[in-house]
Design an enzyme around this catalytic site. Structure first.
Site, PDB file in Angstrom:
ATOM      1  N   TYR A   1      35.382 -37.144  89.089  1.00 11.12           N
ATOM      2  CA  TYR A   1      36.821 -37.544  89.758  1.00 11.12           C
ATOM      3  C   TYR A   1      37.786 -36.678  89.458  1.00 11.12           C
ATOM      4  O   TYR A   1      38.539 -36.081  90.313  1.00 11.12           O
ATOM      5  CB  TYR A   1      37.288 -38.956  88.980  1.00 11.12           C
ATOM      6  CG  TYR A   1      38.393 -39.286  89.418  1.00 11.12           C
ATOM      7  CD1 TYR A   1      38.822 -39.960  90.534  1.00 11.12           C
ATOM      8  CD2 TYR A   1      39.394 -39.331  88.482  1.00 11.12           C
ATOM      9  CE1 TYR A   1      40.198 -40.565  90.957  1.00 11.12           C
ATOM     10  CE2 TYR A   1      40.762 -40.120  89.017  1.00 11.12           C
ATOM     11  CZ  TYR A   1      40.982 -40.420  90.292  1.00 11.12           C
ATOM     12  OH  TYR A   1      42.289 -41.113  90.728  1.00 11.12           O
ATOM     13  N   THR A  55      45.667 -51.781  89.491  1.00 17.13           N
ATOM     14  CA  THR A  55      44.797 -51.811  90.993  1.00 17.13           C
ATOM     15  C   THR A  55      43.270 -52.486  90.846  1.00 17.13           C
ATOM     16  O   THR A  55      42.950 -52.357  89.477  1.00 17.13           O
ATOM     17  CB  THR A  55      45.046 -50.537  91.628  1.00 17.13           C
ATOM     18  OG1 THR A  55      44.121 -49.597  90.944  1.00 17.13           O
ATOM     19  CG2 THR A  55      46.147 -50.060  91.843  1.00 17.13           C
ATOM     20  N   LYS A 115      40.467 -34.488  91.901  1.00 11.37           N
ATOM     21  CA  LYS A 115      41.776 -34.437  91.788  1.00 11.37           C
ATOM     22  C   LYS A 115      42.430 -32.957  91.443  1.00 11.37           C
ATOM     23  O   LYS A 115      43.520 -32.795  91.951  1.00 11.37           O
ATOM     24  CB  LYS A 115      42.150 -35.346  90.801  1.00 11.37           C
ATOM     25  CG  LYS A 115      41.824 -36.849  90.975  1.00 11.37           C
ATOM     26  CD  LYS A 115      42.736 -37.084  92.584  1.00 11.37           C
ATOM     27  CE  LYS A 115      42.375 -38.659  92.852  1.00 11.37           C
ATOM     28  NZ  LYS A 115      43.258 -38.988  94.149  1.00 11.37           N
ATOM     29  N   SER A 160      46.689 -38.176  90.619  1.00 12.71           N
ATOM     30  CA  SER A 160      46.337 -38.829  89.313  1.00 12.71           C
ATOM     31  C   SER A 160      46.642 -37.936  88.140  1.00 12.71           C
ATOM     32  O   SER A 160      46.706 -36.937  88.304  1.00 12.71           O
ATOM     33  CB  SER A 160      44.667 -39.080  89.358  1.00 12.71           C
ATOM     34  OG  SER A 160      44.352 -39.525  87.824  1.00 12.71           O
TER      35      SER A 160
END
Length: 230
Positions: free
Chosen positions: A143, A178, A147, A130
């Site tokens: 998050y 998405t 990553k 990401s």
């Protein structure tokens, strides 16, 4: 058809994973990894030489059993992931664990189990990372940390396995259209405008470019960003 190389794509039931599976289907047999068996079966019916691989990556025994059935693997694409966001002050330990379990631990364990099969094929591991794995933003702490963690994993794996014939690529997509992105935008309280984001197919094209590169080339890191104007 069975002499074609074999690719396993996790997170194939939707989004980037499904697009990657479609992109590789012209050149590879594809194992469609994911938890939604119905969605995987539907996708398999669309592709020329694909089959569902319905495995919950959080179930260590199930993962070990399924991985043991793969003797030779040319490509492993890690596309499964979760995004639990939040400010550091408001993110309990569970948020950090949830991100790391799926985005780092599951990636590392599945790779470890499949390394013998990948080594036999002089294969390729692709990690869908990401933009948050390159530059963390406030509000994305748990998050982004996961990553950054999987970025380090890929770098170490490359250093250890490249001398033995493996290629390892990290792909860093910007924000992509998405279901996960829809949930993120909803959490931010914004208006969802898909034209602002990358198409999953564009990320899949980057994966195919790495996988199909000639034997003299090793695409180690690929950054893909949405264009402000199309």
């Amino acid at each position: 058809m069975t002499d074609r190389p074999l690719a396993l794509v996790t997170g194939s039931s939707r989004g980037i994973g499904a697009a990657v599976a479609r992109g590789l289907a012209d050149t590879h047999r594809v194992l469609l990894g994911g938890r939604d068996a119905t969605a995987l079966s539907a996708l398999a019916a669309e592709l020329p030489d694909a089959q569902p691989w319905p495995v919950d990556l959080s179930d260590e025994a199930a993962v070990a059993d399924a991985a043991a059935r793969i003797d030779n693997l040319d490509v492993l694409v890690h596309s499964a992931g979760v995004a639990r966001l939040g400010d550091v002050a408001d993110s309990p330990a569970e948020s950090w664990r949830a991100n790391f379990e799926v985005n780092v631990v599951a990636v590392a364990e599945l790779t470890r189990l499949l390394l013998p099969a990948l080594r036999r094929a002089h294969g390729h591991v692709v990690v869908i990372n990401s933009g948050q794995g390159l530059s963390a933003r406030e509000g994305w702490g748990p998050y982004a940390a996961s990553k950054f963690g999987v970025r380090a994993f890929a770098d170490v794996l490359r250093a250890e396995e490249e001398p033995h014939g493996l290629r390892v690529t990290s792909v860093y997509p910007g924000r992509t259209d998405t279901e996960m992105q829809q949930a993120v935008v909803a959490g931010e309280g914004g208006e969802y405008r898909p034209e602002k984001f990358l198409r999953p197919e564009s990320v899949a094209d980057a994966v195919s470019a790495a996988v199909l590169a000639g034997p003299d080339a090793h695409l180690t890191d690929i950054t893909v960003r949405p264009r402000p104007h199309r």
